[in-house]
Design a protein around this motif. Sequence first.
Motif, PDB file in Angstrom:
ATOM      1  N   SER A 121      56.553  73.629 154.570  1.00 32.61           N
ATOM      2  CA  SER A 121      56.225  72.419 155.310  1.00 32.61           C
ATOM      3  C   SER A 121      54.717  72.282 155.493  1.00 32.61           C
ATOM      4  CB  SER A 121      56.927  72.433 156.666  1.00 32.61           C
ATOM      5  OG  SER A 121      56.548  71.309 157.427  1.00 32.61           O
ATOM      6  N   GLU A 122      54.060  73.376 155.851  1.00 27.76           N
ATOM      7  CA  GLU A 122      52.607  73.355 156.022  1.00 27.76           C
ATOM      8  C   GLU A 122      51.909  73.062 154.696  1.00 27.76           C
ATOM      9  OE1 GLU A 122      50.623  76.447 158.241  1.00 27.76           O
ATOM     10  OE2 GLU A 122      52.462  76.820 159.369  1.00 27.76           O
ATOM     11  N   PHE A 123      52.396  73.661 153.624  1.00 27.60           N
ATOM     12  CA  PHE A 123      51.797  73.456 152.311  1.00 27.60           C
ATOM     13  C   PHE A 123      51.890  71.989 151.901  1.00 27.60           C
ATOM     14  CE2 PHE A 123      51.552  73.199 147.755  1.00 27.60           C
ATOM     15  CZ  PHE A 123      50.583  74.125 147.409  1.00 27.60           C
ATOM     16  N   THR A 124      53.083  71.404 152.005  1.00 27.25           N
ATOM     17  CA  THR A 124      53.259  70.017 151.569  1.00 27.25           C
ATOM     18  C   THR A 124      52.520  69.040 152.479  1.00 27.25           C
ATOM     19  OG1 THR A 124      55.391  69.867 152.717  1.00 27.25           O
ATOM     20  CG2 THR A 124      55.448  70.437 150.381  1.00 27.25           C
ATOM     21  N   LYS A 125      52.448  69.345 153.756  1.00 27.75           N
ATOM     22  CA  LYS A 125      51.691  68.486 154.675  1.00 27.75           C
ATOM     23  C   LYS A 125      50.210  68.485 154.293  1.00 27.75           C
ATOM     24  CE  LYS A 125      50.747  67.731 159.565  1.00 27.75           C
ATOM     25  NZ  LYS A 125      50.960  68.218 160.928  1.00 27.75           N
ATOM     26  N   LYS A 126      49.675  69.666 154.020  1.00 31.49           N
ATOM     27  CA  LYS A 126      48.270  69.789 153.607  1.00 31.49           C
ATOM     28  C   LYS A 126      48.061  69.101 152.258  1.00 31.49           C
ATOM     29  CE  LYS A 126      44.377  72.288 154.240  1.00 31.49           C
ATOM     30  NZ  LYS A 126      43.503  72.106 155.383  1.00 31.49           N
ATOM     31  N   LYS A 166      55.363  87.113 154.114  1.00 31.33           N
ATOM     32  CA  LYS A 166      56.690  87.728 154.000  1.00 31.33           C
ATOM     33  C   LYS A 166      57.786  86.775 153.541  1.00 31.33           C
ATOM     34  CE  LYS A 166      56.163  89.451 158.175  1.00 31.33           C
ATOM     35  NZ  LYS A 166      56.485  90.021 159.469  1.00 31.33           N
ATOM     36  N   THR A 167      57.736  85.531 153.986  1.00 34.70           N
ATOM     37  CA  THR A 167      58.824  84.607 153.675  1.00 34.70           C
ATOM     38  C   THR A 167      58.572  83.759 152.435  1.00 34.70           C
ATOM     39  OG1 THR A 167      57.902  82.911 155.132  1.00 34.70           O
ATOM     40  CG2 THR A 167      59.527  84.427 156.092  1.00 34.70           C
ATOM     41  N   GLY A 168      57.439  83.952 151.778  1.00 40.95           N
ATOM     42  CA  GLY A 168      57.125  83.126 150.617  1.00 40.95           C
ATOM     43  C   GLY A 168      56.896  81.689 151.050  1.00 40.95           C
ATOM     44  N   LEU A 169      57.196  80.752 150.163  1.00 42.73           N
ATOM     45  CA  LEU A 169      57.038  79.331 150.512  1.00 42.73           C
ATOM     46  C   LEU A 169      58.393  78.763 150.928  1.00 42.73           C
ATOM     47  CD1 LEU A 169      54.513  77.863 147.909  1.00 42.73           C
ATOM     48  CD2 LEU A 169      54.134  78.524 150.262  1.00 42.73           C
ATOM     49  N   HIS A 170      58.870  79.202 152.074  1.00 39.28           N
ATOM     50  CA  HIS A 170      60.132  78.734 152.631  1.00 39.28           C
ATOM     51  C   HIS A 170      59.894  78.186 154.025  1.00 39.28           C
ATOM     52  CE1 HIS A 170      62.537  80.388 149.401  1.00 39.28           C
ATOM     53  NE2 HIS A 170      61.756  81.449 149.436  1.00 39.28           N
ATOM     54  N   ALA A 171      60.720  77.250 154.431  1.00 42.17           N
ATOM     55  CA  ALA A 171      60.717  76.655 155.770  1.00 42.17           C
ATOM     56  C   ALA A 171      59.320  76.258 156.255  1.00 42.17           C
ATOM     57  CB  ALA A 171      61.431  77.567 156.749  1.00 42.17           C
ATOM     58  N   ARG A 172      58.796  76.938 157.261  1.00 43.28           N
ATOM     59  CA  ARG A 172      57.526  76.539 157.865  1.00 43.28           C
ATOM     60  C   ARG A 172      56.365  76.589 156.869  1.00 43.28           C
ATOM     61  NH1 ARG A 172      53.164  78.499 160.028  1.00 43.28           N
ATOM     62  NH2 ARG A 172      53.813  80.661 159.887  1.00 43.28           N
ATOM     63  N   PRO A 173      56.189  77.660 156.088  1.00 46.33           N
ATOM     64  CA  PRO A 173      55.083  77.670 155.127  1.00 46.33           C
ATOM     65  C   PRO A 173      55.168  76.525 154.103  1.00 46.33           C
ATOM     66  CG  PRO A 173      55.874  79.886 155.452  1.00 46.33           C
ATOM     67  CD  PRO A 173      56.842  78.976 156.133  1.00 46.33           C
ATOM     68  N   SER A 189      56.084  67.540 147.656  1.00 47.36           N
ATOM     69  CA  SER A 189      57.520  67.381 147.905  1.00 47.36           C
ATOM     70  C   SER A 189      58.099  68.621 148.572  1.00 47.36           C
ATOM     71  CB  SER A 189      58.252  67.121 146.586  1.00 47.36           C
ATOM     72  OG  SER A 189      59.650  67.266 146.751  1.00 47.36           O
ATOM     73  N   ILE A 190      58.522  68.479 149.822  1.00 41.20           N
ATOM     74  CA  ILE A 190      59.106  69.615 150.549  1.00 41.20           C
ATOM     75  C   ILE A 190      60.368  70.102 149.833  1.00 41.20           C
ATOM     76  CG2 ILE A 190      60.361  68.146 152.183  1.00 41.20           C
ATOM     77  CD1 ILE A 190      58.812  71.515 153.095  1.00 41.20           C
ATOM     78  N   VAL A 191      61.183  69.192 149.335  1.00 43.34           N
ATOM     79  CA  VAL A 191      62.414  69.576 148.627  1.00 43.34           C
ATOM     80  C   VAL A 191      62.069  70.350 147.361  1.00 43.34           C
ATOM     81  CG1 VAL A 191      64.471  68.704 147.448  1.00 43.34           C
ATOM     82  CG2 VAL A 191      63.753  67.682 149.600  1.00 43.34           C
ATOM     83  N   GLY A 192      61.082  69.878 146.621  1.00 38.26           N
ATOM     84  CA  GLY A 192      60.675  70.557 145.397  1.00 38.26           C
ATOM     85  C   GLY A 192      60.160  71.959 145.659  1.00 38.26           C
ATOM     86  N   VAL A 193      59.307  72.091 146.676  1.00 37.81           N
ATOM     87  CA  VAL A 193      58.729  73.401 147.001  1.00 37.81           C
ATOM     88  C   VAL A 193      59.813  74.356 147.489  1.00 37.81           C
ATOM     89  CG1 VAL A 193      57.096  74.624 148.488  1.00 37.81           C
ATOM     90  CG2 VAL A 193      56.435  72.452 147.454  1.00 37.81           C
TER      91      VAL A 193
END
Length: 87
Positions: A20-25, A11-18, A46-50
Motif C-alpha cells: 500500500s505504501e509503495f503504490t501510494k508513493k 520481513k513481509t516483502g511487498l504485502h499488505a501495508r508495504p 496498482s495495489i492488486v498487481g503488487v
Amino acid sequence: MYSKVVIVTNKTGLHARPASEFTKKASSFKADITIAYKDRKINGKSIVGVLSAGITCGSEILIAAEGEDEQLAVDSLAALIHTNFGE
C-alpha cells in the motif's frame, strides 16, 4: 527510462501495508512505473498487481519508470524499500 535493481529486505516483502505504501508513493509521480519480478512486469501504481506478484523478503526486483520525473520516482521508491518501509 530509468531503472534500478533493489533487494526487498523487510520481513513481509511487498504485502499488505508495504504494498500500500509503495503504490501510494508510486502514484504521486507522473512517470509510468513498473516492477519486473520473475519474468513479470507489474504496474507499480496498482495495489492488486503488487500484491498478486507475491514479492517476498529477499526478492530481487527491478523498479523502472518512464516519464518526466522518472529518476526521482525510482530513487524514492528504492529508498522506501531500503528503509524497510519504516519498520
